[in-house]
Every structure is written in structure tokens, then in C-alpha cells.
Design a protein around this motif. Structure first.
Motif, PDB file in Angstrom:
ATOM      1  N   GLN A 231       0.833  -1.197   0.000  1.00  0.00           N
ATOM      2  CA  GLN A 231       0.000   0.000   0.000  1.00  0.00           C
ATOM      3  C   GLN A 231       0.870   1.249   0.000  1.00  0.00           C
ATOM      4  OE1 GLN A 231      -2.685  -0.275   3.372  1.00  0.00           O
ATOM      5  NE2 GLN A 231      -4.296  -1.131   2.089  1.00  0.00           N
ATOM      6  N   TRP A 232       0.317   2.329  -0.545  1.00  0.00           N
ATOM      7  CA  TRP A 232       1.030   3.602  -0.625  1.00  0.00           C
ATOM      8  C   TRP A 232       0.688   4.472   0.575  1.00  0.00           C
ATOM      9  CZ3 TRP A 232       4.522   4.341  -4.561  1.00  0.00           C
ATOM     10  CH2 TRP A 232       4.460   3.424  -5.627  1.00  0.00           C
ATOM     11  N   GLN A 233       1.675   5.218   1.038  1.00  0.00           N
ATOM     12  CA  GLN A 233       1.472   6.154   2.138  1.00  0.00           C
ATOM     13  C   GLN A 233       2.087   7.488   1.755  1.00  0.00           C
ATOM     14  OE1 GLN A 233       3.531   5.410   5.968  1.00  0.00           O
ATOM     15  NE2 GLN A 233       1.525   5.641   6.935  1.00  0.00           N
ATOM     16  N   ALA A 234       1.344   8.566   1.980  1.00  0.00           N
ATOM     17  CA  ALA A 234       1.816   9.892   1.593  1.00  0.00           C
ATOM     18  C   ALA A 234       2.519  10.585   2.759  1.00  0.00           C
ATOM     19  CB  ALA A 234       0.647  10.744   1.112  1.00  0.00           C
ATOM     20  N   TYR A 235       3.520  11.382   2.453  1.00  0.00           N
ATOM     21  CA  TYR A 235       4.255  12.130   3.480  1.00  0.00           C
ATOM     22  C   TYR A 235       5.073  13.228   2.814  1.00  0.00           C
ATOM     23  CZ  TYR A 235       8.165   9.277   1.830  1.00  0.00           C
ATOM     24  OH  TYR A 235       9.108   8.665   1.036  1.00  0.00           O
ATOM     25  N   VAL A 236       5.559  14.141   3.629  1.00  0.00           N
ATOM     26  CA  VAL A 236       6.495  15.162   3.161  1.00  0.00           C
ATOM     27  C   VAL A 236       7.868  14.800   3.713  1.00  0.00           C
ATOM     28  CG1 VAL A 236       7.100  17.610   3.141  1.00  0.00           C
ATOM     29  CG2 VAL A 236       4.690  16.923   3.144  1.00  0.00           C
ATOM     30  N   PRO A 237       8.810  14.355   2.873  1.00  0.00           N
ATOM     31  CA  PRO A 237      10.117  13.916   3.377  1.00  0.00           C
ATOM     32  C   PRO A 237      10.921  15.075   3.956  1.00  0.00           C
ATOM     33  CG  PRO A 237      10.128  14.000   0.982  1.00  0.00           C
ATOM     34  CD  PRO A 237       8.716  14.253   1.407  1.00  0.00           C
ATOM     35  N   GLY A 238      11.561  14.813   5.079  1.00  0.00           N
ATOM     36  CA  GLY A 238      12.424  15.818   5.680  1.00  0.00           C
ATOM     37  C   GLY A 238      13.835  15.719   5.149  1.00  0.00           C
TER      38      GLY A 238
END
Length: 280
Positions: A231-238
Motif C-alpha cells: 500500500q502507498w502512504q503519503a508524506y512530506v520527506p524531511g
């Protein structure tokens, strides 16, 4: 799997709350999925074969991407008792996806870890009390994954710790994103100072003055379900940062986010990739 694009879009839209107000951060939004498998390395360091777990749960486009890139990888040869040998090790791959300026979705291999746990030869966890969830983040519904590297002394206690990356699963004002990352970083470091480990009892590192260990810490909101395999998970990479006391041999070529949460990983473990990881 025709539905994988829908799953990807749903992951992106779930994280993109108030995206119209925060377009700058919105443009940094990624979705990713973590794959696992094995890879066989020949005596010359070239890939002999590889296998991805549960390929029936993955989009064929992702499987083809890994197949295409893996054939060009070359590793530092594996040595056992001074002899170069053929080896099979576990691999974990972080596949990312992002929309480009043309509105197309680009999928690429973001990061990878190639290594094998060696019972008795590597540091093991003894007491890893989880950190408290930051109150401000909990009230705002913000979740994240923090990647920490710790320096373990010979008594198994943590001598130092450093946050290498914090990936936040929320979209906010650009000025707020560093505050969220700092919030998760502080609670992680506070918890890490009380962690205890079991030093190795055999192998080449047994007499080392200290050991370096990486621990991914996943902050999950109540009611938030961790993604199932594929499954895909969304995030803003640091941003990825390096501990000032980390030696070159323990530095990461990319980021630490190919390490599956819930594990403890020796910073000295893993095969060294001599060729580029590859792209989209």
C-alpha cells in the motif's frame, strides 16, 4: 493491478489537507511503499538474482522498475574468513511516487538497504521504551516517522543520539513543517536516552569501544492504520542530516527511510553498493 493508481491518489489526497493554501509544501508531497525481498551477489559483486516478496500484491510497473535497475547493480564483494564468496542477503526498497510539472506520476526507487541480521554479532535491543506522542502533533492530527542513529556504549546504554530524518504525514505552512519535525525529533531523542541494548557476543565487532545502531520510530495516531504491504502512504520527506560523530563507513548513501519501522539495524551492517541505485 489497475487499482494501484487509485490507491496512490487516495494516499496523496489524504495527506494533502488544505493543499491549496500550502502549495509550496504540497509540491514536496510524495507517496511511497516499502518492498522487501532477497538479492544474490556473485563473487565479483554483481547481482546473480533477486526476488521480491508478494509480487502479486504489487503493481507490475513497480516490479518491472526493480527488475530493470537490479541487473545493473554492483556491490563490494562479500568476504567470509578473508575469502570472496557468493551471498544471499535481505533487501528492503523504498519506492516513491510524485506528480511532475506535467501532471504525470513519476515512480522511482527512492532508497534501499541490503543487509542481513547476524544474531550474536550485532547489537540487539533490550529495552526500547516508546516515546510519548507530542501533544501538539496529536491535537493537530499530525503523524510522522523519525529515523534516529544512536551510539551504544559497552554497557549497552546510549552515549549519544542523532535524528537523521523526520518524514511528516501532513501538509501545513512552510514555516510550520520544521516545527513539526523538531517536535517529533525532541520526543524521539528524549526516549532514546533511556534505551538499552545488548552488545554483540561474537564476531569482528565484539571488542569495539562502541556500536552504532539505527532505529526507525513510527508515530501513528489513534485510529490510523499502518499501511499493509504494497500500500502507498503519503508524506512530506524531511532533509537528511548526518551525525557529526558518524564515521564514513556508517554513512548512508541516501536516506534511512528504506529501514522498516519496528527494527534495530547496525549502522555498520549492509552491503556497499558501488553503482548508482537508479532512478525512475
Amino acid at each position: 493491478m489497475k487499482g494501484w493508481w487509485l490507491g496512490l491518489l487516495l494516499a496523496m489526497s489524504t495527506c494533502a489537507i488544505a493543499a491549496d493554501k500550502h502549495q509550496e509544501v504540497r509540491s514536496q508531497l510524495e507517496a511511497s511503499t516499502l518492498l522487501t525481498g532477497t538479492i544474490d551477489i556473485g563473487p565479483d559483486g554483481r547481482v546473480v538474482a533477486h526476488a521480491i516478496d508478494q509480487v502479486d500484491r504489487l503493481p507490475q510497473a513497480v516490479v518491472r522498475l526493480v527488475d530493470r535497475l537490479a541487473k545493473d547493480w554492483t556491490f563490494e564483494p562479500v568476504r567470509v574468513d578473508g575469502r570472496v564468496v557468493k551471498a544471499r542477503v535481505k533487501m528492503s526498497l523504498r519506492v516513491g511516487a510524485r506528480s511532475n510539472e506535467a501532471g504525470q506520476t513519476v515512480v522511482w526507487l527512492r532508497n534501499a538497504f541490503f543487509g542481513e541480521e547476524l544474531p550474536g554479532e550485532e547489537v540487539a535491543s533490550k529495552k526500547l521504551s516508546p516515546p510519548e506522542y507530542p501533544g501538539g502533533a496529536a491535537r493537530a492530527g499530525v503523524s510522522a516517522t523519525a529515523y534516529v542513529v544512536v551510539k551504544v556504549g559497552r554497557d549497552g546504554r546510549v552515549e549519544d543520539s542523532f535524528i537523521e530524518q523526520v518524514n511528516v504525514r501532513a501538509v501545513a505552512k512552510p514555516s510550520d513543517m520544521p516545527l513539526w519535525r523538531e517536535m517529533f525529533a525532541k520526543t524521539t531523542l528524549r526516549a532514546a536516552s533511556y534505551w538499552k541494548f545488548l552488545p554483540p557476543t561474537k564476531g569482528p565487532e565484539v571488542d569495539a569501544p562502541f556500536w552504532l545502531v539505527r532505529v526507525p520510530v513510527d508515530y501513528v495516531m489513534r485510529g490510523e492504520t499502518p499501511p499493509a504491504y504494497g500500500q502507498w502512504q503519503a508524506y512530506v520527506p524531511g532533509p537528511v542530516q548526518r551525525a557529526p560523530w558518524l564515521p564514513d563507513r556508517a554513512a548512508l548513501a541516501g536516506g534511512p527511510d528504506a529501514l522498516p519501522p519496528g527494527g534495530v539495524y547496525s549502522a555498520n551492517a549492509g552491503l556497499k553498493l558501488l553503482t548508482p541505485l537508479g532512478g525512475s
